[in-house]
Structure formats: C-alpha cells, structure tokens
Enzyme design. Structure first.
Site, PDB file in Angstrom:
ATOM      1  CG  ASP A   6      -2.149  -0.898   0.987  1.00  0.00           C
ATOM      2  OD1 ASP A   6      -2.629  -0.958  -0.151  1.00  0.00           O
ATOM      3  OD2 ASP A   6      -2.594  -1.538   1.954  1.00  0.00           O
ATOM      4  CG  ASP A  52      -6.643  -3.991  -3.799  1.00  0.00           C
ATOM      5  OD1 ASP A  52      -6.863  -5.026  -4.450  1.00  0.00           O
ATOM      6  OD2 ASP A  52      -7.263  -3.690  -2.788  1.00  0.00           O
TER       7      ASP A  52
END
Ligand code: GLY
Length: 416
Positions: free
Chosen positions: A130, A191
């Site tokens: 992330d 993602d």
C-alpha cells in the site's frame, strides 16, 4: 425619532448589500461549468472537514486522518497515520487537489502539515504494497504541485522500500507479507496495480531504474494470471513462491472467488490505463479496453456499481461509489489514448458517472462533511458498508480535475 431613521437606514442598506452579494454570487456561479460547481462543492466540504478537525483551542492533530463516516453518523471517524493504515495518504491528497483547484495558500499549508505526518515511511521497512496509495497520493501530489526536492527524496526512498517486496521468481510484488501462510503462497492483489505508479515514476526520476522493470513484470504477469477468460478479475492471485506458478485465484473483499468485485475491477481499469501511459506497450491498451468494457456493460442504470457485480441481493445490494470514482477518473485518461468512437464513448461514460455521483442520491450535501455517500469498503468483513469513505472522495476530486482540464483544453481549441 432620529434613532428610528438611523435604524431604518441601516436596515435598507443591509438589504441592498445582501441583494448585491446574492447577485454577485449568482453571476460568479453562472459563469461556471457543472464541473467547476462540483469542485466548488468539494472545496466547501474540505473546509468543513478542516473545521471539524479543530479541537476547542483551534488546533489540529495532523497525524489523525479522516477515514469514513458511517451511514448513521455525521462526523468523520479518523485514524492515526501509520504503515498499517492504508488510507492515510488520501486526505493529504485531497488537500493538494483542493489547493490545485483554489490556489489558496491556507489550504496548501494544511496539505503540507498532513503530508509531513507520513514522512516516517521513508525510513520504515515495507509493511505491505500500500505504500503507493500512502505516498503517491500525498507526497506525489505535493511534489507535482510544488517541485520541492524534499518531497522527491521521500518518494524515492519509499519506492526503494516498496521494491523489497518484489519476488523475481514469481515476477510480481508480494502484496500482503502477513498473509502468506493464510493463502498458502505468494499473494498478489489487484489493488497492487495502483502502487506500480510510484515505481514507474521513481525509475524515471533519478530513482533505481530496476523499479520500472519490476513494475513492468508485475503488470505483465498480472495480465496473464489475474483475469478470467471474460476479463473479469480475481481479487487475489496466489503463486508458488519457488516455481512462480499460479496456484489459485480467490477473493478477499468480493462476494465469491469467481465474482466481479467492483473495486477490484476498478483498480484493474485504473491500473492498466496508468501502465499504458508509463510503458506505451500496445498490449496493455488493448487489454484495458476489454477490462473496462466488461465492467461498463454490466453497470446498472445510474452508472454506479453494486459493491460486487454478482452480489446475490441485487438490486437491494449496497452500491460502491468509490469504484465509480476510480473508474471515472481512469476512463477520462483512457479516452485520451484511444481513437474515435471509443474515445467519445469512454469520456461520455465517465461524465455520466460523475453526474450521477454529483446528484443528491450520492452527495452528502449539508448532512456530512465528506463529498460522497454509498461506498462499500469490506463487505465480507462487515466493515464500511454503505459509508462515506475517504478514497471515494479522493478519486472523485481527481476525476473532476481531469475533466476540468479536458474541458478547458476543448474550449481553447474551439477559440483558436
Ligand atoms: N484494499 C483496498 C481496497 O479496499 O480497495
């Protein structure tokens, strides 16, 4: 008698001033496009949020980042900026976008202070993939808008840290090191595509050039293994760490292993549009159109997806406005890479999505300080269902800014 006349005069002048102000406001907003009016709305909500974040003495804790407002609530739930809190970069990013739109130095100062709360990531080992969300939305926009070299240093250090998650046998990044035993192998989630942007950028801006090769490899391998024959995507691809072979495709946040989780497909559309921008490899452009078309063909009438296209309770299933924001922003960019009639089709789809998101059905309006309602974070875990979520707002504003730039360019071209 004299006081009475004075009071009357004050009253009359008060009314005249109010009418003049109203006429000015009407005149200013009359000259604005719908896109600018939507951006004005975002600016008002940003200022409301800043106000809400102040304590009784007017101080803000710049380490606490707005994350969500649940359906039944009206104020932000904030979380402390940390390596585990993947959404910590969106609020600083929104402030940078608002500064880009308004040019207001007071907003810039707030953006700088919230961004600085993420500096520790430059000297922290990678926790998971992330880092791109965390640092490119905050520091990436900060550097793009200011050119301040200190921002660049942080981005390059974080890109190096993200690079440590690459597994050259598999050819992709390990998205969640903490979940290796849970999935029984090297896991890569859709993602993760978004975080490749940080790496491509670093490779082209004085960082380690191999980061770009890693990002390219990840995009290629994901294209090969992370999609079903109909171009819908798995959320998680699990690979054998030693052979690099695909073991299985499964879900984490979707309805089922074989369903089309709306935000996963949105990340794929956004990710491959960006990968085409960075590589100019025509295979990615061809591919992203198929990934986008399967999503667009399955949308409900208002262009906002249900949280999963295969949710069994459709049409009563919750929506995911955040997926619509991500896709709207991606399609505006994609429309600039393809030729007629697809360019117009993608742009029209994006405009329809933004119109729907900007309608009372999806806007918070006066009820809450976020921009949008009706996003779904993690349905299987029962969290953030039908909520206002910070990343929906981030990509909504990004899409509006992209659309405004396109409209300004078209206007200039018409006038020349
Ligand atoms: N894990 C990022 C997302 O919820 O889309």
């Amino acid at each position: 008698m004299k006081t009475g006349k004075k009071t009357k005069n004050v009253f009359v002048w008060g009314w005249i001033a109010a009418i003049v102000l109203l006429l000015c406001a009407f005149h200013i907003s009359k000259g604005k496009t719908d896109t600018e009016k939507a951006l004005d709305y975002c600016d008002r909500q940003v200022r409301r949020t800043l106000q809400e974040l102040r304590d009784a003495n007017g101080n803000i804790d710049y380490t606490m980042m707005p994350r969500n407002i649940m359906d039944s609530l009206t104020t932000w739930h904030c979380r402390k900026a940390s390596k585990e809190e993947w959404c910590s970069g969106f609020w600083p990013g929104i402030l940078w976008y608002d500064y880009e739109y308004t040019g207001d130095e007071a907003i810039r100062k707030e953006a700088e202070k919230f961004t600085a709360s993420l500096e520790f990531l430059a000297c922290t080992p990678a926790y998971d993939h992330d880092l791109g969300f965390l640092v490119f939305c905050s520091y990436g926009n900060a550097y793009r808008l200011t050119g301040d070299k200190r921002y660049k240093r942080v981005i390059l250090d974080v890109a190096d840290s993200l690079g440590t998650l690459f597994n050259s046998r598999v050819g992709t990044f390990l998205s969640w090191p903490r979940n290796v035993s849970h999935y029984g192998g090297h896991n890569t989630i859709m993602d993760n595509m978004i975080n490749l942007e940080l790496l491509f950028w670093a490779a082209k801006n004085d960082g380690n050039p191999y980061l770009g090769d890693m990002a390219f490899s990840h995009a290629e391998k994901t294209m090969k293994h992370h999609f079903r024959p109909d171009y819908t995507s798995y959320h998680v691809a699990v690979y054998d760490m030693l052979t690099g072979n695909l073991i299985k495709g499964v879900t984490h946040q979707g309805y089922a292993d074989n369903s089309m989780w709306a935000r996963g497909q949105a990340w794929a559309i956004y990710g491959y549009t960006m990968v085409y921008r960075e590589t100019k490899d025509p295979r990615f452009l061809e591919f992203v159109q198929r990934v986008a078309d399967v999503y667009l063909n399955a949308l409900p009438e208002d262009h906002i997806p249900y949280w999963d296209f295969n949710a069994p309770d459709i049409p009563n299933a919750p929506r995911d406005a955040s997926a619509a924001c991500v896709v709207a922003s991606a399609l505006l960019e994609l429309s600039t890479y393809v030729s007629f009639p697809k360019n117009e089709y993608y742009k029209e789809c994006a405009v329809k999505m933004l119109a729907s998101l900007s309608s009372p059905a999806y806007r918070c309006g006066k009820s809450k300080p976020a921009f949008l309602l009706h996003s779904t974070g993690h349905w299987p875990a029962g969290s953030e269902i039908d909520a206002s979520i910070i990343y929906a707002d981030y990509y909504y504003m990004e899409a509006l800014l992209r659309l405004r730039k396109m409209e300004q360019k078209e206007k200039e071209e018409r006038n020349n």
